[in-house]
Scaffold this motif. Structure first.
Motif, PDB file in Angstrom:
ATOM      1  N   GLU A  12      60.199 -10.213  24.552  1.00  0.00           N
ATOM      2  CA  GLU A  12      59.709 -11.000  23.410  1.00  0.00           C
ATOM      3  C   GLU A  12      60.096 -12.455  23.647  1.00  0.00           C
ATOM      4  O   GLU A  12      61.286 -12.783  23.730  1.00  0.00           O
ATOM      5  CB  GLU A  12      60.339 -10.495  22.114  1.00  0.00           C
ATOM      6  N   GLU A  14      60.152 -15.952  22.050  1.00  0.00           N
ATOM      7  CA  GLU A  14      60.011 -16.788  20.865  1.00  0.00           C
ATOM      8  C   GLU A  14      59.872 -18.241  21.315  1.00  0.00           C
ATOM      9  O   GLU A  14      60.647 -18.714  22.163  1.00  0.00           O
ATOM     10  CB  GLU A  14      61.228 -16.640  19.952  1.00  0.00           C
ATOM     11  N   TRP A 131      49.639  -7.075  26.279  1.00  0.00           N
ATOM     12  CA  TRP A 131      50.386  -8.193  25.713  1.00  0.00           C
ATOM     13  C   TRP A 131      49.867  -8.457  24.305  1.00  0.00           C
ATOM     14  O   TRP A 131      48.697  -8.184  23.994  1.00  0.00           O
ATOM     15  CB  TRP A 131      50.179  -9.450  26.558  1.00  0.00           C
ATOM     16  N   SER A 134      52.504 -12.291  18.019  1.00  0.00           N
ATOM     17  CA  SER A 134      52.750 -11.969  16.621  1.00  0.00           C
ATOM     18  C   SER A 134      53.247 -13.183  15.859  1.00  0.00           C
ATOM     19  O   SER A 134      53.766 -14.141  16.434  1.00  0.00           O
ATOM     20  CB  SER A 134      53.765 -10.825  16.501  1.00  0.00           C
ATOM     21  N   ASP A 136      55.882 -14.792  13.208  1.00  0.00           N
ATOM     22  CA  ASP A 136      57.294 -14.596  12.896  1.00  0.00           C
ATOM     23  C   ASP A 136      57.686 -15.684  11.913  1.00  0.00           C
ATOM     24  O   ASP A 136      57.747 -16.864  12.262  1.00  0.00           O
ATOM     25  CB  ASP A 136      58.144 -14.682  14.164  1.00  0.00           C
ATOM     26  N   GLU A 167      55.456 -15.671  18.634  1.00  0.00           N
ATOM     27  CA  GLU A 167      56.207 -14.761  19.492  1.00  0.00           C
ATOM     28  C   GLU A 167      55.219 -14.065  20.426  1.00  0.00           C
ATOM     29  O   GLU A 167      54.320 -13.346  19.978  1.00  0.00           O
ATOM     30  CB  GLU A 167      56.967 -13.728  18.666  1.00  0.00           C
ATOM     31  N   VAL A 169      54.694 -11.253  23.173  1.00  0.00           N
ATOM     32  CA  VAL A 169      55.349  -9.989  23.529  1.00  0.00           C
ATOM     33  C   VAL A 169      54.605  -9.367  24.706  1.00  0.00           C
ATOM     34  O   VAL A 169      53.392  -9.172  24.658  1.00  0.00           O
ATOM     35  CB  VAL A 169      55.357  -9.009  22.336  1.00  0.00           C
ATOM     36  N   HIS A 209      64.223 -11.784  23.879  1.00  0.00           N
ATOM     37  CA  HIS A 209      64.737 -10.429  23.709  1.00  0.00           C
ATOM     38  C   HIS A 209      64.117  -9.507  24.746  1.00  0.00           C
ATOM     39  O   HIS A 209      62.894  -9.479  24.895  1.00  0.00           O
ATOM     40  CB  HIS A 209      64.424  -9.903  22.307  1.00  0.00           C
ATOM     41  N   GLU A 363      67.944  -3.074  23.271  1.00  0.00           N
ATOM     42  CA  GLU A 363      67.434  -4.445  23.169  1.00  0.00           C
ATOM     43  C   GLU A 363      68.552  -5.441  23.444  1.00  0.00           C
ATOM     44  O   GLU A 363      69.539  -5.496  22.710  1.00  0.00           O
ATOM     45  CB  GLU A 363      66.841  -4.695  21.782  1.00  0.00           C
ATOM     46  N   ARG A 365      69.602  -9.125  23.192  1.00  0.00           N
ATOM     47  CA  ARG A 365      69.120 -10.188  22.317  1.00  0.00           C
ATOM     48  C   ARG A 365      69.780 -11.551  22.544  1.00  0.00           C
ATOM     49  O   ARG A 365      69.405 -12.525  21.898  1.00  0.00           O
ATOM     50  CB  ARG A 365      69.354  -9.794  20.852  1.00  0.00           C
TER      51      ARG A 365
END
Length: 446
Positions: A12, A14, A131, A134, A136, A167, A169, A209, A363, A365
């Protein structure tokens, strides 16, 4: 040589996407949205337009982007509280913050193209074969001065440029050269060139992440899950080396930072007597009598705030092993031991026990937001290397009750744990070691 367990990962990213007004207008025209773009917004209105959760009030106190006059057609069966800010702002001001518009701007730039996970759609995405981008609400745009400093000459008129958080992914990948080449392609396009009408960059509030899991099973089959001994050894490794691994990251992603309060929380606190009692009291069959506060000093709130204090509050490896390698340990109990019920830890174990159809992953982070393909590659190889080491230790030495730390350099915590010994255990690439050593030196100067 370490056992070659087959792993998969997803990332992920960001970041903040800066874009020329023409790209936003092109998207709005494509979907038949005649919305006016509102640029003159007061500071008080920006506070009201903010949609992030309570955790982000201090760091993201106001909305930074333009606004739109169209309403957002959320499905009627959506849970209202999450989407009320959009509706309330539109009702109050006649305009609202962005919803999925900037994700669609990014979608038009990238190969595939990636899917957009939208607030307008029902349910949360569960197909990670592609892919996707999203929204956030915790990721906001930046001041015009910051945007100009990041993108330089490509911005000729800053009033025609805006920015907003997104984001990106990845799909489920394997740690291979082809996967890293694919990541490089996406990040290079998103970053843009000096002549692009867009440009992406991370801010100090962004994270990267990495979810590590096992290969996907057949569609509709049982979810792939790590075996408990592998997860127990991974937990033990993380307790032993958390402080040293933190040195690979900037101070803004460590214990005592703003992010450390809620987004990259230490796992070490959860080995304090009071935290264990709180997290595990619900488990009637968990033997809290095995916990000895005298064997491992309780960690006060102050002790978790700075690494300097942590140096004097070392956790006993013997106590750690007694808890992690308990005879009645399960994956669900290990998840609660490491993270309680909150995912916002340096390493998040809570997804390993979920039954909601999502992949069961560990995960990682802690990494700061990054669009640097080389840094991303080495971090992925590092965290997948940790999991491979855990699987190797589990196979070689087991995870039975009474396990005494065989295979690791020290059976008890003397304060001598270091990255070099960890890299040796992992058989980590020397080029990767040199990469991280340079980072450690850079971050030491911050």
């Amino acid at each position: 040589m370490l056992n070659e367990i087959q792993l998969t990962f997803g990332v992920e990213f960001e970041c903040v996407l800066a874009f020329h007004e023409s790209l936003l207008r092109e998207h709005l025209d494509n979907i038949g949205d005649a919305s006016a773009i509102i640029k003159n917004i007061t500071d008080d209105q920006r506070v009201e337009l903010r949609t992030g959760g309570a955790d982000y009030i201090t760091t993201r106190p106001r909305y930074m982007g333009w606004a739109l006059t169209s309403e957002v057609p959320f499905p009627a069966d959506r849970m209202a509280p999450r989407y009320d800010p959009y509706v309330d702002c539109h009702r109050q001001f006649g305009f609202r913050p962005y919803s999925d518009e900037i994700a669609h701007v990014a979608q038009a730039l990238l190969p595939g193209p990636p899917d957009v996970q939208s607030l307008r759609k029902q349910g949360k995405r569960m197909d990670f074969s592609k892919w996707h981008i999203s929204e956030d609400a915790s990721l906001l745009g930046v001041e015009k001065e910051c945007m100009r400093a990041k993108l330089g000459a490509r911005i000729t008129d800053v009033e025609q440029w805006d920015s907003h958080g997104i984001e990106l992914v990845s799909r489920i990948l394997s740690p291979t050269a082809d996967s890293f080449a694919e990541i490089t392609d996406y990040l290079t396009i998103l970053h843009g060139t000096p002549s692009s009408l867009h440009g992406a960059f991370p801010t100090s509030f962004c994270g990267l992440h990495v979810h590590v899991g096992l290969p996907v099973t057949t569609a509709g089959g049982p979810l792939s899950t790590f075996d408990l001994p592998t997860l127990q050894h991974l937990a033990y490794i993380l307790v032993m080396y958390e402080q040293k691994i933190s040195c690979l990251h900037p101070p803004s992603r460590r214990i005592g930072s703003i992010a450390g309060d809620f987004d990259v929380v230490t796992i070490l606190d959860n080995f304090a007597e009071a935290t264990l009692a709180e997290n595990l009291a619900k488990e009637d069959d968990f033997d809290l009598d095995n916990w000895s506060a005298s064997a491992s000093p309780s960690l006060s709130d102050a002790a978790s705030e700075t690494e300097e204090v942590w140096e004097g509050e070392r956790i006993s490896y013997a106590v750690t092993r007694r808890l992690i390698f308990a005879a009645d340990m399960t994956i669900a109990k290990l998840s609660r031991l490491m993270c309680g019920t909150k995912k916002g830890h340096i390493v998040n174990f809570t997804y390993l026990a979920r039954e909601d159809g999502f992949p069961r992953t560990v995960e990682f982070r802690q990494h700061a937001g990054s669009l640097d393909p080389e840094g991303v590659r080495w971090w992925i190889l590092f965290v997948t290397g940790l999991v491979k080491l855990a699987a190797h230790m589990a196979k070689e030495f087991g995870a039975e009750e009474g396990y005494a730390g065989e295979g690791y350099p020290e059976a008890e915590n003397t304060g001598g744990a270091n990255l070099e010994e960890l890299w040796g255990l992992m058989e980590f690439d020397e080029s990767g070691q040199e990469f991280f050593k340079k980072r450690i030196e850079e971050f030491a100067e911050e």
